[in-house]
Design an enzyme around this catalytic site. Structure first.
Site, PDB file in Angstrom:
ATOM      1  CB  CYS A   1      64.785  44.243  20.539  1.00  0.00           C
ATOM      2  SG  CYS A   1      64.434  44.072  18.778  1.00  0.00           S
TER       3      CYS A   1
ATOM      4  CG  ASP B   1      57.108  40.396  19.493  1.00  0.00           C
ATOM      5  OD1 ASP B   1      57.198  40.660  18.274  1.00  0.00           O
ATOM      6  OD2 ASP B   1      58.040  40.557  20.296  1.00  0.00           O
TER       7      ASP B   1
ATOM      8  CG  HIS C   1      59.227  43.559  19.585  1.00  0.00           C
ATOM      9  ND1 HIS C   1      59.859  42.370  19.866  1.00  0.00           N
ATOM     10  CD2 HIS C   1      60.208  44.467  19.330  1.00  0.00           C
ATOM     11  CE1 HIS C   1      61.174  42.544  19.780  1.00  0.00           C
ATOM     12  NE2 HIS C   1      61.400  43.802  19.456  1.00  0.00           N
TER      13      HIS C   1
END
Length: 291
Positions: A170, A227, A259
């Site tokens: 991330c 995502d 995600h």
């Protein structure tokens, strides 16, 4: 300061003038970040048998930051992997990632790159974490702290930093791309769902898409096709830019995958994609000299 490459040639590394600020976090919190509680039943826990694992201190500009380091208990020096945390800091999941890598024979170290800005471990709200801490972390500072982490690892005598890799998740996935454009000695990187085109800011002047021509090492990007924060169009744009620049990097998109698909402690975890990505990461590091 100069850094010697594999051929012994010294290359200058710029020393950013970082603003002086107090170090808010002096040690790592135990367990998981409060914002991710309760953790999923799928959470993976890797033991430390056969490893040396625990908290260490990394000397950096203006002081020191805490980090988690794991490596095999015997032998060395070991190929080195920088582990760049997600927005929740160096909590139990990131520590476990380090232990997993150590079980594979790596010297893995995850520095807490928010130590100056705030303690995210005790924050229960994700938006609060982003606004009060994450949004205040300069990219220049992150690169400097990662350089310092490499220097510290080398000083232990247990890390072979000539075989240097980086992986991140991330927020940390974005930093993988940036660090590949910063450090000419990096051998390879693996970016797990790292944002490619978030809004620019004074402390984040460039995004990965802006730095493609400067990337020094092959990067494997692992992304989810579902995502919500990283549109497939942006991923395809990055893939096309890498190809046009002749960079030996690769991007994998897992269809219908959200995600955070490697975050086994959260509902976003997708075992099939996570396991495939982990295998690809190992192969990528071996192929490109981080082994």
């Amino acid at each position: 300061m100069d850094r010697a490459d594999d051929a012994g040639v010294k290359r200058p590394i710029s020393q950013p003038q970082l603003s002086r600020r107090a170090f808010v976090v002096g040690s790592l919190a135990a367990g998981f970040a409060l914002a991710v509680m309760p953790v999923s039943a799928d959470t993976i826990t890797t033991g430390s048998n056969g490893l040396v694992a625990g908290e260490v201190k990394i000397p950096v500009e203006g002081g020191e930051i805490p980090a988690y380091r794991a490596m095999p208990a015997n032998g060395g020096p070991f190929p080195t992997v920088l582990v760049v945390h997600e927005i929740f800091g160096v909590h139990e999941h990131i520590k476990d990632i380090c232990r997993r890598l150590a079980k594979l024979g790596y010297f893995a170290v995850a520095p807490l790159l928010y130590a100056r800005e705030g303690d995210v471990a005790s924050m229960s709200d994700v938006q609060q974490i982003i606004a009060k801490v994450v949004a205040k972390v300069p990219d220049q500072q992150v690169a400097s702290d990662l350089d310092a982490t490499v220097a510290w690892a080398k000083s232990t005598g247990k890390a072979d930093t000539a075989k240097l890799g980086i992986t991140g998740f991330c927020w940390g996935g974005r930093q993988v791309w940036l660090y590949a454009a910063h450090n000419p000695s990096l051998k390879a990187g693996v970016a797990w769902y790292g944002p490619l085109q978030p809004p620019a800011a004074a402390i984040r002047p460039k995004n990965p898409i802006d730095l493609v021509d400067q990337i020094n090492a092959p990067i494997l990007g692992l992304y989810g096709g579902a995502d919500m924060g990283i549109p497939v169009a942006q991923i395809e744009q990055m893939r096309a830019a890498l190809k046009a620049a002749g960079k030996p990097s690769e991007i994998v998109i897992y269809p219908d995958t959200p995600h955070g698909f490697n975050a086994d402690y959260r509902p976003s975890y997708k075992p099939e994609a996570a396991k495939d990505g982990w295998k690809r990461m190992q192969a990528w590091f071996k192929e490109h000299g981080v082994a």
